[in-house]
Scaffold this motif. Sequence first.
Motif, PDB file in Angstrom:
ATOM      1  N   SER A   1      45.680 -58.528  14.778  1.00 18.69           N
ATOM      2  CA  SER A   1      44.911 -58.747  16.000  1.00 18.69           C
ATOM      3  C   SER A   1      45.211 -60.093  16.651  1.00 18.69           C
ATOM      4  CB  SER A   1      43.415 -58.641  15.707  1.00 18.69           C
ATOM      5  OG  SER A   1      43.023 -59.585  14.719  1.00 18.69           O
ATOM      6  N   ASN A   2      45.734 -61.052  15.862  1.00 18.44           N
ATOM      7  CA  ASN A   2      46.063 -62.378  16.398  1.00 18.44           C
ATOM      8  C   ASN A   2      47.557 -62.551  16.652  1.00 18.44           C
ATOM      9  OD1 ASN A   2      46.971 -62.453  13.781  1.00 18.44           O
ATOM     10  ND2 ASN A   2      45.899 -64.349  13.207  1.00 18.44           N
ATOM     11  N   ASP A   3      48.285 -61.445  16.710  1.00 18.46           N
ATOM     12  CA  ASP A   3      49.743 -61.509  16.884  1.00 18.46           C
ATOM     13  C   ASP A   3      50.174 -60.648  18.073  1.00 18.46           C
ATOM     14  OD1 ASP A   3      52.422 -62.024  16.489  1.00 18.46           O
ATOM     15  OD2 ASP A   3      52.662 -60.527  14.891  1.00 18.46           O
ATOM     16  N   SER A   4      49.739 -61.044  19.267  1.00 18.35           N
ATOM     17  CA  SER A   4      50.120 -60.274  20.454  1.00 18.35           C
ATOM     18  C   SER A   4      51.618 -60.391  20.723  1.00 18.35           C
ATOM     19  CB  SER A   4      49.328 -60.744  21.671  1.00 18.35           C
ATOM     20  OG  SER A   4      49.543 -62.116  21.922  1.00 18.35           O
ATOM     21  N   SER A   5      52.216 -61.521  20.314  1.00 13.91           N
ATOM     22  CA  SER A   5      53.664 -61.675  20.528  1.00 13.91           C
ATOM     23  C   SER A   5      54.449 -60.648  19.721  1.00 13.91           C
ATOM     24  CB  SER A   5      54.107 -63.095  20.165  1.00 13.91           C
ATOM     25  OG  SER A   5      53.822 -63.376  18.795  1.00 13.91           O
ATOM     26  N   GLY A   6      54.000 -60.347  18.501  1.00 16.90           N
ATOM     27  CA  GLY A   6      54.660 -59.315  17.704  1.00 16.90           C
ATOM     28  C   GLY A   6      54.528 -57.948  18.352  1.00 16.90           C
ATOM     29  N   PHE A   7      53.386 -57.710  18.977  1.00 22.01           N
ATOM     30  CA  PHE A   7      53.172 -56.454  19.700  1.00 22.01           C
ATOM     31  C   PHE A   7      54.130 -56.357  20.878  1.00 22.01           C
ATOM     32  CE2 PHE A   7      50.668 -54.299  23.150  1.00 22.01           C
ATOM     33  CZ  PHE A   7      50.749 -53.012  22.637  1.00 22.01           C
ATOM     34  N   VAL A   8      54.301 -57.457  21.618  1.00 19.13           N
ATOM     35  CA  VAL A   8      55.206 -57.460  22.772  1.00 19.13           C
ATOM     36  C   VAL A   8      56.645 -57.234  22.310  1.00 19.13           C
ATOM     37  CG1 VAL A   8      56.149 -58.892  24.617  1.00 19.13           C
ATOM     38  CG2 VAL A   8      53.689 -58.893  24.173  1.00 19.13           C
ATOM     39  N   GLU A   9      57.024 -57.834  21.198  1.00 17.25           N
ATOM     40  CA  GLU A   9      58.379 -57.635  20.667  1.00 17.25           C
ATOM     41  C   GLU A   9      58.615 -56.170  20.317  1.00 17.25           C
ATOM     42  OE1 GLU A   9      58.855 -60.224  17.372  1.00 17.25           O
ATOM     43  OE2 GLU A   9      58.762 -62.076  18.570  1.00 17.25           O
ATOM     44  N   ALA A  10      57.602 -55.518  19.736  1.00 17.30           N
ATOM     45  CA  ALA A  10      57.737 -54.099  19.392  1.00 17.30           C
ATOM     46  C   ALA A  10      57.877 -53.256  20.663  1.00 17.30           C
ATOM     47  CB  ALA A  10      56.527 -53.647  18.584  1.00 17.30           C
ATOM     48  N   LEU A  11      57.133 -53.599  21.701  1.00 15.66           N
ATOM     49  CA  LEU A  11      57.249 -52.865  22.964  1.00 15.66           C
ATOM     50  C   LEU A  11      58.655 -53.006  23.543  1.00 15.66           C
ATOM     51  CD1 LEU A  11      53.883 -53.749  24.781  1.00 15.66           C
ATOM     52  CD2 LEU A  11      54.526 -51.552  23.756  1.00 15.66           C
ATOM     53  N   SER A  12      59.194 -54.204  23.449  1.00 12.96           N
ATOM     54  CA  SER A  12      60.538 -54.444  23.973  1.00 12.96           C
ATOM     55  C   SER A  12      61.587 -53.642  23.206  1.00 12.96           C
ATOM     56  CB  SER A  12      60.853 -55.942  23.893  1.00 12.96           C
ATOM     57  OG  SER A  12      62.174 -56.195  24.306  1.00 12.96           O
ATOM     58  N   ALA A  13      61.452 -53.616  21.873  1.00 16.23           N
ATOM     59  CA  ALA A  13      62.452 -52.928  21.047  1.00 16.23           C
ATOM     60  C   ALA A  13      62.343 -51.413  21.146  1.00 16.23           C
ATOM     61  CB  ALA A  13      62.301 -53.379  19.595  1.00 16.23           C
ATOM     62  N   LEU A  14      61.134 -50.889  21.198  1.00 13.76           N
ATOM     63  CA  LEU A  14      60.944 -49.443  21.147  1.00 13.76           C
ATOM     64  C   LEU A  14      60.887 -48.781  22.523  1.00 13.76           C
ATOM     65  CD1 LEU A  14      58.251 -49.250  18.314  1.00 13.76           C
ATOM     66  CD2 LEU A  14      60.699 -48.791  18.120  1.00 13.76           C
ATOM     67  N   HIS A  15      60.382 -49.502  23.513  1.00 17.81           N
ATOM     68  CA  HIS A  15      60.147 -48.873  24.815  1.00 17.81           C
ATOM     69  C   HIS A  15      60.815 -49.605  25.968  1.00 17.81           C
ATOM     70  CE1 HIS A  15      57.181 -46.227  22.933  1.00 17.81           C
ATOM     71  NE2 HIS A  15      56.636 -47.300  22.362  1.00 17.81           N
ATOM     72  N   LYS A  16      61.668 -50.576  25.651  1.00 20.86           N
ATOM     73  CA  LYS A  16      62.404 -51.313  26.679  1.00 20.86           C
ATOM     74  C   LYS A  16      61.471 -51.984  27.688  1.00 20.86           C
ATOM     75  CE  LYS A  16      66.043 -49.657  24.696  1.00 20.86           C
ATOM     76  NZ  LYS A  16      66.788 -50.520  23.748  1.00 20.86           N
TER      77      LYS A  16
ATOM     78  N   VAL B   1      46.419 -52.992  25.271  1.00 22.46           N
ATOM     79  CA  VAL B   1      46.406 -54.343  25.836  1.00 22.46           C
ATOM     80  C   VAL B   1      44.975 -54.877  25.913  1.00 22.46           C
ATOM     81  CG1 VAL B   1      46.738 -55.616  28.002  1.00 22.46           C
ATOM     82  CG2 VAL B   1      48.580 -54.190  27.087  1.00 22.46           C
ATOM     83  N   ASP B   2      44.042 -54.019  26.314  1.00 22.84           N
ATOM     84  CA  ASP B   2      42.638 -54.435  26.359  1.00 22.84           C
ATOM     85  C   ASP B   2      42.157 -54.882  24.988  1.00 22.84           C
ATOM     86  OD1 ASP B   2      42.465 -53.931  29.054  1.00 22.84           O
ATOM     87  OD2 ASP B   2      41.533 -51.958  28.826  1.00 22.84           O
ATOM     88  N   GLU B   3      42.573 -54.177  23.951  1.00 13.22           N
ATOM     89  CA  GLU B   3      42.170 -54.537  22.591  1.00 13.22           C
ATOM     90  C   GLU B   3      42.689 -55.924  22.216  1.00 13.22           C
ATOM     91  OE1 GLU B   3      40.343 -52.936  19.735  1.00 13.22           O
ATOM     92  OE2 GLU B   3      39.468 -52.473  21.680  1.00 13.22           O
ATOM     93  N   PHE B   4      43.970 -56.188  22.486  1.00 12.95           N
ATOM     94  CA  PHE B   4      44.525 -57.508  22.167  1.00 12.95           C
ATOM     95  C   PHE B   4      43.827 -58.607  22.963  1.00 12.95           C
ATOM     96  CE2 PHE B   4      48.254 -55.550  20.106  1.00 12.95           C
ATOM     97  CZ  PHE B   4      48.394 -56.421  19.035  1.00 12.95           C
ATOM     98  N   ASN B   5      43.530 -58.338  24.217  1.00 14.62           N
ATOM     99  CA  ASN B   5      42.916 -59.371  25.054  1.00 14.62           C
ATOM    100  C   ASN B   5      41.508 -59.734  24.584  1.00 14.62           C
ATOM    101  OD1 ASN B   5      45.158 -59.618  26.669  1.00 14.62           O
ATOM    102  ND2 ASN B   5      44.401 -58.237  28.260  1.00 14.62           N
ATOM    103  N   ARG B   6      40.851 -58.852  23.856  1.00 12.67           N
ATOM    104  CA  ARG B   6      39.512 -59.150  23.347  1.00 12.67           C
ATOM    105  C   ARG B   6      39.547 -60.304  22.341  1.00 12.67           C
ATOM    106  NH1 ARG B   6      37.435 -55.550  20.107  1.00 12.67           N
ATOM    107  NH2 ARG B   6      35.289 -56.201  20.479  1.00 12.67           N
ATOM    108  N   TYR B   7      40.703 -60.529  21.719  1.00 10.73           N
ATOM    109  CA  TYR B   7      40.798 -61.524  20.665  1.00 10.73           C
ATOM    110  C   TYR B   7      41.280 -62.882  21.168  1.00 10.73           C
ATOM    111  CZ  TYR B   7      39.899 -57.817  17.352  1.00 10.73           C
ATOM    112  OH  TYR B   7      39.306 -56.789  16.661  1.00 10.73           O
ATOM    113  N   GLY B   8      41.414 -63.043  22.472  1.00 13.82           N
ATOM    114  CA  GLY B   8      41.818 -64.333  23.017  1.00 13.82           C
ATOM    115  C   GLY B   8      43.326 -64.514  22.970  1.00 13.82           C
ATOM    116  N   GLY B   9      43.770 -65.765  23.029  1.00  9.90           N
ATOM    117  CA  GLY B   9      45.194 -66.051  23.075  1.00  9.90           C
ATOM    118  C   GLY B   9      45.726 -65.851  24.489  1.00  9.90           C
ATOM    119  N   SER B  10      47.030 -65.851  24.605  1.00 10.17           N
ATOM    120  CA  SER B  10      47.657 -65.647  25.917  1.00 10.17           C
ATOM    121  C   SER B  10      47.372 -64.221  26.393  1.00 10.17           C
ATOM    122  CB  SER B  10      49.171 -65.869  25.818  1.00 10.17           C
ATOM    123  OG  SER B  10      49.794 -65.596  27.058  1.00 10.17           O
ATOM    124  N   PRO B  11      46.697 -64.054  27.535  1.00 11.76           N
ATOM    125  CA  PRO B  11      46.349 -62.700  28.004  1.00 11.76           C
ATOM    126  C   PRO B  11      47.587 -61.869  28.322  1.00 11.76           C
ATOM    127  CG  PRO B  11      45.088 -64.376  29.168  1.00 11.76           C
ATOM    128  CD  PRO B  11      46.170 -65.098  28.423  1.00 11.76           C
TER     129      PRO B  11
END
Length: 337
Positions: free
Chosen positions: A307-322, A278-288
């Motif tokens: 690095s500019n697709d935090s929403s895709g990261f959140v979707e992966a967290l939802s699918a893989l780790h609930k 999460v810290d890594e994604f937040n370094r690149y700006g966008g919605s924290p």
Amino acid sequence: MKETKLEVVADTDPIRTQAAAWFARLHADEVSEDEQAEHQLWLDAEPAHRLAYERVERMWTMLGDFSAAPEISQRLAAIPAAVPAQTQPQLQRRPRRLQWLVACAAALTAVVIGWRVLAPAPISEQRYASAIGEQRSITLDDGTQVDLDTGTTLRVRYSRQQRRIALDQGRAFFKVAADTARPLTVDTAQGSVRAVGTQFEVYRLDDGLDVTLFEGKVQLRAAAADDSAAAVATLTPGQRAHMAAGEPPQVQSFHGGSAPAWIDGQLVFADMPLRAAVDEFNRYGGSPLRIKDATLGELRVSGVFRSNDSSGFVEALSALHKVSAHTNAAGETELSR
């Protein structure tokens, strides 16, 4: 121009004498592989050996810069008489040029050059920075290429004797132009990295420093105001080290390409705590991104993301780790279970 003064003092230190002799041998017309190997063994035997050798190198370079001064020319003419007796056996069956080099290098360990010329011109400092979400590529005066990751600032100070870069914050990838007379040093509060010609990444963290080597070889040194700190580790390609003040470097191997993934806009997580990702994604700006549950922050995650697709990261967290996510009043994406 103010007066240039020379002062000579006796030097009986055997290590400095050995360093001077080694310097001369390695600058001879012909240097065998055995001699090079012996020199490396001597350097590695004690930190004091390497420090003494580097001081002879710096003194030789400094003398070259001021060799036009008549006082220095006169001193050079008298140098052979100053050769310590300990070096004499090494001169047998050596070419005349090597004898002269040994004489000069050994005498350098006894010569203190105190010059009062015009005060040396201040070393110009160049500052480079990248904004949040921005990446920059720059080429320095010597041909060294530097890629700055998001939110990175560094200062470049070059002189005739050295190349120094202070990494104040962020992360940078260096492709160092080879210059054996002027190794390039990257300085941080946690330690420094020294290289001649190589490719490596330096990432300044809140709790230390990460150094990743892709090509060549680098020395890691403790933080110091000058070059007095001895090397605490040497990295070879495929190694990464974490440095923290007062602790020995933690060195490990990594599997990667010829450059950091972030240069291509990618973030690679390999069994990384979610809080660090999460810290890594937040370094690149966008919605924290924010983690509501401290326990969730220790979840281990792996994958390759833009690095500019935090929403895709959140979707992966939802699918893989609930992991669930919602946007709070401050516009932050909160992660929870």
